[in-house]
Each structure stands twice: as C-alpha cells, then as structure tokens.
Design a protein around this motif. Structure first.
Motif, short mmCIF file in Angstrom:
data_model
loop_
_atom_site.label_atom_id
_atom_site.label_comp_id
_atom_site.label_asym_id
_atom_site.label_seq_id
_atom_site.Cartn_x
_atom_site.Cartn_y
_atom_site.Cartn_z
N ALA A 84 0.79 -6.83 4.22
CA ALA A 84 0.78 -5.81 3.17
C ALA A 84 0.06 -6.33 1.93
O ALA A 84 0.45 -7.35 1.36
N VAL A 85 -0.97 -5.60 1.52
CA VAL A 85 -1.65 -5.87 0.26
C VAL A 85 -1.02 -4.97 -0.80
O VAL A 85 -1.02 -3.74 -0.67
N LEU A 86 -0.47 -5.57 -1.84
CA LEU A 86 0.24 -4.83 -2.87
C LEU A 86 -0.68 -4.60 -4.06
O LEU A 86 -1.24 -5.55 -4.62
N LEU A 87 -0.81 -3.33 -4.46
CA LEU A 87 -1.73 -2.96 -5.53
C LEU A 87 -0.98 -2.35 -6.70
O LEU A 87 0.01 -1.63 -6.51
N ASP A 88 -1.46 -2.63 -7.92
CA ASP A 88 -0.81 -2.10 -9.12
C ASP A 88 -1.43 -0.76 -9.52
O ASP A 88 -2.24 -0.18 -8.77
N GLU A 89 -1.09 -0.28 -10.69
CA GLU A 89 -1.53 1.03 -11.15
C GLU A 89 -3.04 1.12 -11.30
O GLU A 89 -3.65 2.19 -11.18
N GLY A 91 -5.07 -0.45 -9.30
CA GLY A 91 -5.65 -0.75 -7.99
C GLY A 91 -5.97 -2.21 -7.79
O GLY A 91 -6.69 -2.57 -6.85
N GLN A 92 -5.41 -3.09 -8.64
CA GLN A 92 -5.64 -4.52 -8.54
C GLN A 92 -4.57 -5.18 -7.66
O GLN A 92 -3.41 -4.76 -7.66
N VAL A 93 -4.98 -6.22 -6.95
CA VAL A 93 -4.05 -6.95 -6.08
C VAL A 93 -3.02 -7.67 -6.95
O VAL A 93 -3.38 -8.39 -7.90
N ILE A 94 -1.75 -7.50 -6.64
CA ILE A 94 -0.66 -8.06 -7.45
C ILE A 94 -0.42 -9.53 -7.14
O ILE A 94 -0.18 -10.34 -8.04
N ALA A 149 8.05 -4.48 -8.93
CA ALA A 149 8.08 -3.32 -9.83
C ALA A 149 6.68 -2.78 -10.11
O ALA A 149 6.54 -1.61 -10.51
N LYS A 150 5.65 -3.60 -9.92
CA LYS A 150 4.29 -3.16 -10.20
C LYS A 150 3.65 -2.37 -9.06
O LYS A 150 2.59 -1.77 -9.24
N ILE A 151 4.27 -2.37 -7.88
CA ILE A 151 3.63 -1.77 -6.71
C ILE A 151 3.44 -0.26 -6.90
O ILE A 151 4.38 0.48 -7.15
N ARG A 152 2.17 0.16 -6.76
CA ARG A 152 1.86 1.59 -6.81
C ARG A 152 1.17 2.04 -5.52
O ARG A 152 1.17 3.23 -5.19
N ARG A 153 0.56 1.10 -4.83
CA ARG A 153 -0.06 1.39 -3.53
C ARG A 153 0.11 0.19 -2.61
O ARG A 153 0.13 -0.96 -3.07
N LEU A 154 0.23 0.49 -1.31
CA LEU A 154 0.35 -0.57 -0.31
C LEU A 154 -0.65 -0.27 0.80
O LEU A 154 -0.69 0.84 1.34
N LEU A 155 -1.47 -1.25 1.12
CA LEU A 155 -2.43 -1.13 2.21
C LEU A 155 -2.35 -2.36 3.11
O LEU A 155 -2.00 -3.46 2.63
#
Length: 506
Positions: A84-89, A91-94, A149-155
């Motif tokens: 899982a790649v975790l992205l913030d608001e 779209g940056q990798v957390i 808490a920063k996760i807004r998208r998961l790819l």
C-alpha cells in the motif's frame, strides 16, 4: 508492426517487455532497486524508485527498436500485491511503502485473529498474516498515528505507477483481494473490514477488471518516456496473476511453480477455495480463480547469498562480464545431492505457507568441517525447493491431478534449480519459452485492446514450452528422507524462534 507492452514491478526490480501479436519479444529491459530492512523482518521500498525504473526501462525498450514505439497498441503495468502506497491530501507519498514480505505486523495479526478471525476469513477469504494490507495498516495506525491521519488516498504498487502514467485512481480485482479489505463475493470494498482500522472507504480506489482500459498516457509522460500520448492503458493485475497467465495456465487444475523473489506453488480453479493455509484470488483469466501457497524467501535468498558470501566472486564476474549466479550454480552442481547432511531453511523474512510465523528464521543445519561454499550454495537451492514442496501438500486438498506443472520466475533460468525441484517433487515440470509478469502483462494488454478475442486465444497464440524436466526416482527417494529431517528441524526450532524474537526486541 503491431506491438504490446508490459511493465512489471517485482520486489527486486522492474522488467519491461515489448512483444508482437505472435508472442515474439521485440525489446526488454530490467532495472534493479533495493528494499530497506531497517529492523529484522522489516521490508520497505521508496515508491520514487519505481517511477525512475519505469522511465528508464521504457526508454531503453524504445531505443532497442529501430521504429521505436510505432505500432504500439496497449500498455499494462503489473506488480507484487499487498503493497500500500499512502498518499496525503496533496497526493504526496506519506512514508516508504511497507512491502508484502514485511513481518512487523505479527502482533496485529494475532489480535485480529483472536478478535475477528472468523469474520475476516468469511469476508476476505484469508486469515490475517503480515503479508496483507489490513494488518500492515493497523501497525501504521498504532505506531505512526500522525502518518495514518494524513491518508487521503491508497494505491497499490502497480496502481501508483499507472496513476503516474494516466492520472487514474483505480485498482483491479486481484490487487483489491490482496488487501484483505475487499469482499470478493460482493465485488466491493468491505465496510466491515475497513471498519476494523477506521479506514474511510473514500481513500480506496475504484475497482475494475484486469483487462479494462482505465486511462491513456498523459502528455508529460509521453514527452519523458517516448510512449505515444493517448496510448491505451489497462488496469493490470498482480505479478503472480500475470506470470501464471504468461506460462499458459488458463485451465482448471494447472499448477505453477514460481521461483522469484518469493516462491509460489499455485493452482488454477473454476471457483474460490478459501483455506486457512493458502491464499485465494480472482485470476487474471476472467471467470477463474487461483489458490496460492507461498514461501517468503526464494530467489531473494539466493540474492542474499550472493551479497553476503559471494562478494569477491561477484566483483570478479562484474569485471569479466560474466554472471555470478552461473558461477554459484556451477559450484552448487559440484556438490552431491543432500550436501552431506547440510540443510537450509529459507525463513529469512519469516514464513508464510504452511507455518505462517513472522518470527521464523532461516538456518543452515548440520554444518561440519567437510562443508565448502559449494555445499552451502546447493543446500540453499534444495532448502527453497523443500519449502515449495511443503506448499504443494496444501494444494493436494484441492486437486488429484499433478500432471500439468510449469515452472517460472527468474530462478527458473537455472537448469540445476529446475532439476532439483523436479527431483524433490517427483513430478515432470515444464519450462515455458517466455514466462515473466511483463510478458503476461503485454498479453493482457492485447486482450484489453482487442488484439486477442480473449485470454484463451492469447495463450494459444503466444505461449510455447521450451524444455521439460523429468524427475530421477532415485534422487526423489533420497530427497524424501532428507525432507523429513528438514521438517523435524523446523518443528523443533519453533520455540527457539520465539526466544530469538524476544531477545531482538529487548
């Protein structure tokens, strides 16, 4: 000339392959990238390395063909699943991506099993192990709450790279199943499973079929790579699903042995067969399923041996332009079967089937003064094959047929390793001419854009067998005696693994 393109992101590197509609390879390129092992059992990767590898391998393929990408009809991206790649608001990798072979979430898995095991299995068709995204995310939530808490998208890996290419936000049914957040029977994300870690459904991508066209190549990517702007890109799937397809496994009962970073023994089925000691996935061939049994460290164990024990030889081979793995194989071939009692357990990153123990550790057992580096090299090949044979025992619950077996993966380039597998299994094993995830991805791209009517036509047209390995009955009998010792040592070691884990944690 018509062309199809597949780019795969394995754990050890990126492989890109261009083929024609008859299955002939027109260009290929590979770029290695590292994993980070900050603590024992941890495995992470920087997603930025995948983008760099994509750009470099695509450019390399273009330069290998005199007419470049003229005639290119479709692209597929495949990759190892669960990552899982975790992205913030923005779209940056957390944080770095926790990989499928990471074992840190053992405690989370234990609690998930104790508190929700039956519900998880009923919905997700798997029991929680550190391989799955659900316990990985639970670990992040408990240990890095500010990141969670920063996760807004998961790819997932392939989706992150494909999103760079097209700008889409989706995944396919295979990677969705690999998350343990998906209800395969209903075909949607499970609010119940996501609720176990308070994960909003809104952060999860749209779910599409593997062969669906989900976007086209963006102008910026076209300018950077040479890919045609507007080129159709399909959803793609996991590397295993693509690789099994590339080996011609399209019918129920076919078995695939994979010697890659991890080792798999997979069975194609017409329906789902959930089992506590295997993994169940929808297949890249629509309407089929496949059951996976797997050992965590396969070719990665051989790579570890190269890095740890063959540094001088590797440097010399680099100077001479030769392959250090071929040298290792030659040394291994010089040692006798069974290595005079030297046994290797390949649990370098814990173990999946059939142990499902994140604290399992590898070992060389039976070392004596007679043993040389050649014995250690052969023992490693035999030990991985024993682990795969252990996996095969689980599949025997689902099929009586063991006659249609193919062997694939980077490790299958070693004739010695293939023969050892055939001897240990006691079964005939076929080696396809081309069997890599990037090749399978290119075939699936062909299905998606209409070059082939369906997966069956693609397989019939493009997949050919190169060699068949026949088992030596005398060798098989000897290996079965050694396998019983291999199993006994593993069972006796289990309590010691727990002691070691506690010692490391202190």
């Amino acid at each position: 000339m018509k062309k199809l393109f597949g780019v795969d992101f394995g754990t050890g590197g990126c492989k890109a392959t261009v083929i024609d509609p008859e299955g002939n390879i027109l260009a290929s390129a590979f770029e290695e990238y590292p994993s980070e092992h900050g603590r024992p059992g941890w495995s992470e990767q920087d997603p930025a390395l995948w983008i760099d590898a994509f750009v470099n391998t695509v450019r390399s393929c273009r330069h290998q063909m005199s007419d470049g990408f003229d005639g290119l009809l479709g692209l597929a991206v495949t990759a190892s699943t669960h990552n899982a790649v975790l992205l913030d608001e923005q779209g940056q990798v957390i944080r770095r991506c926790i990989m499928w072979n990471d074992q840190r979430s053992g405690d989370q898995c234990r609690r998930l099993k104790e508190d929700h095991g039956s519900a998880i299995f009923a919905i997700g068709m798997q029991m929680p192990t550190p391989t799955w995204t659900l316990p990985q995310l639970m670990w992040v939530k408990e240990n890095e709450p500010e990141n969670y808490a920063k996760i807004r998208r998961l790819l997932f890996t392939k989706d992150y790279v494909r999103s760079y290419v097209t700008g889409d936000f989706c995944t396919d049914v295979v990677d969705a199943q690999g998350s343990l957040l998906y209800d395969a029977r209903s075909g949607c994300w499970s609010s119940e499973l996501c609720g176990l870690i308070d994960l909003p459904l809104s952060v999860l991508p749209e779910i599409r079929k593997t062969k669906d066209i989900v976007g086209t190549v963006r102008r910026e990517v076209a300018e950077c790579t040479g890919l045609p702007e507007g080129l159709s890109v399909i959803a793609g799937c996991s590397d295993t699903a693509a690789e099994d397809f590339s080996a011609g496994a399209v019918n129920e009962g076919q078995i695939i042995i994979k010697l890659a970073t991890a080792g798999n023994v997979n069975l194609v089925t017409n329906e789902a067969n959930p089992h506590a000691k295997s993994f169940t996935y929808p297949y890249s061939v629509e309407g089929k399923w496949y059951t996976v049994t797997a050992t965590n460290s396969c070719a990665s164990a051989y790579r570890w041996m190269r890095d740890s024990l063959y540094g001088a030889e590797w440097a010399q081979c680099e100077k001479e332009g030769t392959d250090v793995y071929r040298l290792m194989d030659e040394q291994a071939a010089s040692a006798e079967l069974g290595c005079q009692g030297l046994i290797f357990h390949p649990y370098l990153l814990g173990e999946r089937c059939p142990l499902f123990n994140p604290n399992a550790r590898g070992d060389f057992f039976g070392v004596s003064m007679v043993h040389t580096k050649a014995h250690f090299a052969r023992a490693l090949l035999e030990g991985v094959a024993f682990s795969l044979y252990d996996c095969l025992q689980v599949l025997k619950e689902f099929t009586d047929s063991m006659e249609d077996i193919v062997i694939i993966g980077g490790g299958a380039k070693s004739p010695l390793w293939c023969q050892i597998v055939s001897d240990i299994f006691g079964l005939e094993v076929k080696l396809p001419e081309h069997a890599e995830s990037s090749f399978g991805g290119a075939l699936l791209a062909g299905v998606g854009v209409g070059v082939f009517a369906n997966e069956m036509e693609a397989a019939k047209t493009c997949i050919r067998m190169k060699k068949t390995y026949l088992p030596n009955p005398e060798n098989h009998a000897k290996y079965m005696k050694l396998f019983q010792i291999y199993k006994e040592v593993s069972e006796l070691s289990a309590p010691v693994w727990e002691d070691l884990a506690r010692f490391v944690e202190e």
